[in-house]
Design an enzyme around this catalytic site. Structure first.
Site, PDB file in Angstrom:
ATOM      1  N   GLN A   1      87.342  50.608  47.673  1.00 59.82           N
ATOM      2  CA  GLN A   1      86.946  49.997  46.883  1.00 59.82           C
ATOM      3  C   GLN A   1      85.254  50.496  45.365  1.00 59.82           C
ATOM      4  O   GLN A   1      85.837  50.675  44.550  1.00 59.82           O
ATOM      5  CB  GLN A   1      86.405  48.486  46.973  1.00 59.82           C
TER       6      GLN A   1
ATOM      7  N   LYS B   1      83.148  44.818  50.627  1.00 62.91           N
ATOM      8  CA  LYS B   1      83.920  44.205  50.970  1.00 62.91           C
ATOM      9  C   LYS B   1      83.795  43.076  51.745  1.00 62.91           C
ATOM     10  O   LYS B   1      82.343  43.244  52.329  1.00 62.91           O
ATOM     11  CB  LYS B   1      84.650  44.542  51.358  1.00 62.91           C
TER      12      LYS B   1
ATOM     13  N   GLY C   1      89.058  37.333  46.070  1.00 58.96           N
ATOM     14  CA  GLY C   1      89.717  37.060  46.537  1.00 58.96           C
ATOM     15  C   GLY C   1      90.214  37.967  47.736  1.00 58.96           C
ATOM     16  O   GLY C   1      90.299  39.347  46.740  1.00 58.96           O
ATOM     17  N   ASP C   2      90.713  38.092  48.238  1.00 55.52           N
ATOM     18  CA  ASP C   2      91.602  39.042  49.383  1.00 55.52           C
ATOM     19  C   ASP C   2      92.290  38.357  50.209  1.00 55.52           C
ATOM     20  O   ASP C   2      93.066  36.928  50.129  1.00 55.52           O
ATOM     21  CB  ASP C   2      90.912  40.340  49.931  1.00 55.52           C
TER      22      ASP C   2
ATOM     23  N   SER D   1      88.657  41.319  37.054  1.00 54.89           N
ATOM     24  CA  SER D   1      87.118  40.625  37.605  1.00 54.89           C
ATOM     25  C   SER D   1      86.087  40.811  37.101  1.00 54.89           C
ATOM     26  O   SER D   1      84.953  40.125  36.692  1.00 54.89           O
ATOM     27  CB  SER D   1      86.850  40.917  39.086  1.00 54.89           C
TER      28      SER D   1
END
Ligand code: NDP
Ligand code: 2IT
Length: 448
Positions: A113, A128, A167-168, A380
């Protein structure tokens, strides 16, 4: 690819200090393989333990998540948030609820990320989080209680300028709503920018839901253009049937391609007439059922294969959009034999290192997840912008920004690969372009 000898001890130390975290090792190894060319050209990037610092999360939070199920039983899960790197902005990255979640998985995702967020060019650091909670079969009330308990601990580590989750896998609009509700209650603040992927009714951004899938298709479109071709008339296979897969399929269709197959963790469906997206949305977004329902509800021209590999289905474009290491060397060989032209990773690290090597050696266009799926987190960041200015943009305006960001990411990966003597190698381009941005900021900030 071999690791440069200057970087070998760094990798050895990462493996030693993070024993047993196979996915984290895999992600670090891939980035370090690319960085040999950077330190050869700019040896100063190997100074001040800069690379060692990039491989070490700034903060790791692990907590107990107790909750009461519908039968009155107390359940315990483990929650995680890994705040990996804040050189470019507040920690930013999703939350995953899946029984396979452990510290190593969250660290690999937080590491990826960091570079992905740098590639977007927007002011966001990397992080994360998640839990080994399994949402499957849980009632809406159980999901709400779990989300509330998770946020009761996590909220003290968040903030619109500190850490902004989204989200994920297993976390979509419903879960973000419950978590935002609990955050608001605990802090007594309407701090819209503390979470992204919110509903449109309470500060969400238009096109965020679609952004990861749409963005991945924009990336692949630009990559296909380098070979003078496009999606029109081509057959694609998209694994998964969740948020990323659904909107990947939607955009492929909009660009004139067709989708032969999609999947979930139980198996895959092939539809001779192209996957019926309305039906997938009904099964997955509304009813929350298995993909086998697709074949039960739509019998003609459709078949369902339990287990099995979706990559056996012939296609010109493959977009793995389910989970890490879902596409193996064996799958890659099969895809190459079947004439695949391009692979775009919607998921994070879905192709094993073997698979990546096979695609690249066969001259297949290959877009790594940290570049191809960056449209989600980029949008985002656009949601954070809208929240900060108390504004709300139209769908068209937001999608236009997304498309421009994806073009930029593509071009900066392609140009960086060229600059470092590996034209067409998007893995190398993404790793180096992302690294250089993070590294420059870290150097300016001193030893932190
Ligand atoms: P969803 O939960 O919406 O969907 C996940 C899909 O992948 C489901 O079809 C699920 O099947 C399947 N899947 C999950 N785990 C496994 C597994 N262990 N084996 C086989 N299939 C599995 O998640 P998303 O669509 O949001 O995420 C998909 C991927 O995209 C992940 O790698 C995520 O990290 C990545 N990603 C997501 C972004 C986002 O904005 N949401 C942004 C960038 C990347 P089942 O329902 O049977 O579990
Ligand atoms: O992997 C990812 O980029 C995401 N799950 C989205 C992260 C975000 O903050 O939107």
């Amino acid at each position: 690819m071999q690791i440069d000898e200057k970087l070998e001890p760094i990798l050895a130390e990462v493996l030693r200090r993070n024993a047993g975290e196979a996915e984290f090792h895999q992600a670090v190894r891939e980035v370090l393989e690319s960085l040999g060319r950077v330190v050869a050209k700019h040896p100063d990037y190997a100074e001040d333990a800069l690379i060692e610092r990039i491989c070490e999360p700034e903060r790791q939070i692990i907590f107990r998540v107790p909750w009461v199920d519908d039968s009155g039983q107390v359940q315990i899960n483990r929650g995680f948030r890994v705040q990996f790197n804040s050189a470019l902005g507040p920690y930013k990255g999703g939350i995953r609820f899946h029984p396979s979640v452990n510290l190593g998985i969250i660290k690999f995702l937080g590491f990826e990320q960091t570079f992905k967020n740098a590639l977007t060019g927007l002011p966001i650091g990397g992080g994360k989080g998640g839990s080994d909670f399994n949402p499957r079969g849980r009632s809406d009330a159980e999901i709400m209680r779990f989300c509330q308990s998770f946020m009761t601990e996590l909220h003290r580590h968040l903030g619109e300028h500190t850490d902004v989750p989204a989200g994920d896998i297993g976390v979509g609009g419903r879960e973000i709503g419950y978590m935002f509700g609990q955050y608001k209650r605990l802090t007594n603040r309407y701090e819209a920018g503390v979470l992204t992927g919110k509903g449109l009714a309470y500060g969400g951004s238009r096109a965020r839901r679609e952004a990861t899938g749409y963005g991945a298709v924009y990336f692949v479109e630009r990559m296909l253009a380098t070979r003078g071709t496009d999606f029109a008339g081509k057959t694609a296979v998209v694994s998964g049937a969740g948020n990323v897969a659904i909107y990947t399929m939607e955009k492929i269709r909009a660009f004139g391609g067709s989708v032969a197959a999609c999947s979930d963790s139980t198996g895959y469906v092939v539809d001779e007439n192209g996957i019926d997206l309305d039906l997938v949305k009904e099964i997955k977004e509304v009813r929350r059922e298995r993909i086998s329902e697709y074949a039960r509800l739509k019998r003609t021209g459709t078949h369902y294969i339990e287990n099995g590999s979706i990559w056996d289905v012939p296609c010109q474009i493959a977009m793995p959009s389910a989970t890490q290491n879902e596409l193996t060397g064996k799958d890659a060989r099969k895809l190459v034999r079947n004439g695949v032209l391009a692979v775009g990773e919607g998921a994070n690290m879905p192709s094993t290192p073997d698979a990546v090597r096979i695609f690249q050696e066969a001259g297949v266009l290959f877009a790594p997840g940290k570049a191809a799926n960056a449209g989600g987190v980029a949008t985002s960041a656009l949601e954070m912008q809208q929240n900060a200015s108390r504004d709300s943009w139209t769908f068209e305006q937001t999608e236009e920004r997304l498309a421009a960001i994806m073009r930029n990411i593509h071009d900066s990966c392609a140009e960086t690969a060229e600059e470092y003597g590996a034209p067409g190698d998007y893995v190398l381009g993404a790793n180096i372009a992302g690294f250089v941005r993070v590294a420059q900021a870290m150097r300016a900030l001193g030893v932190t």
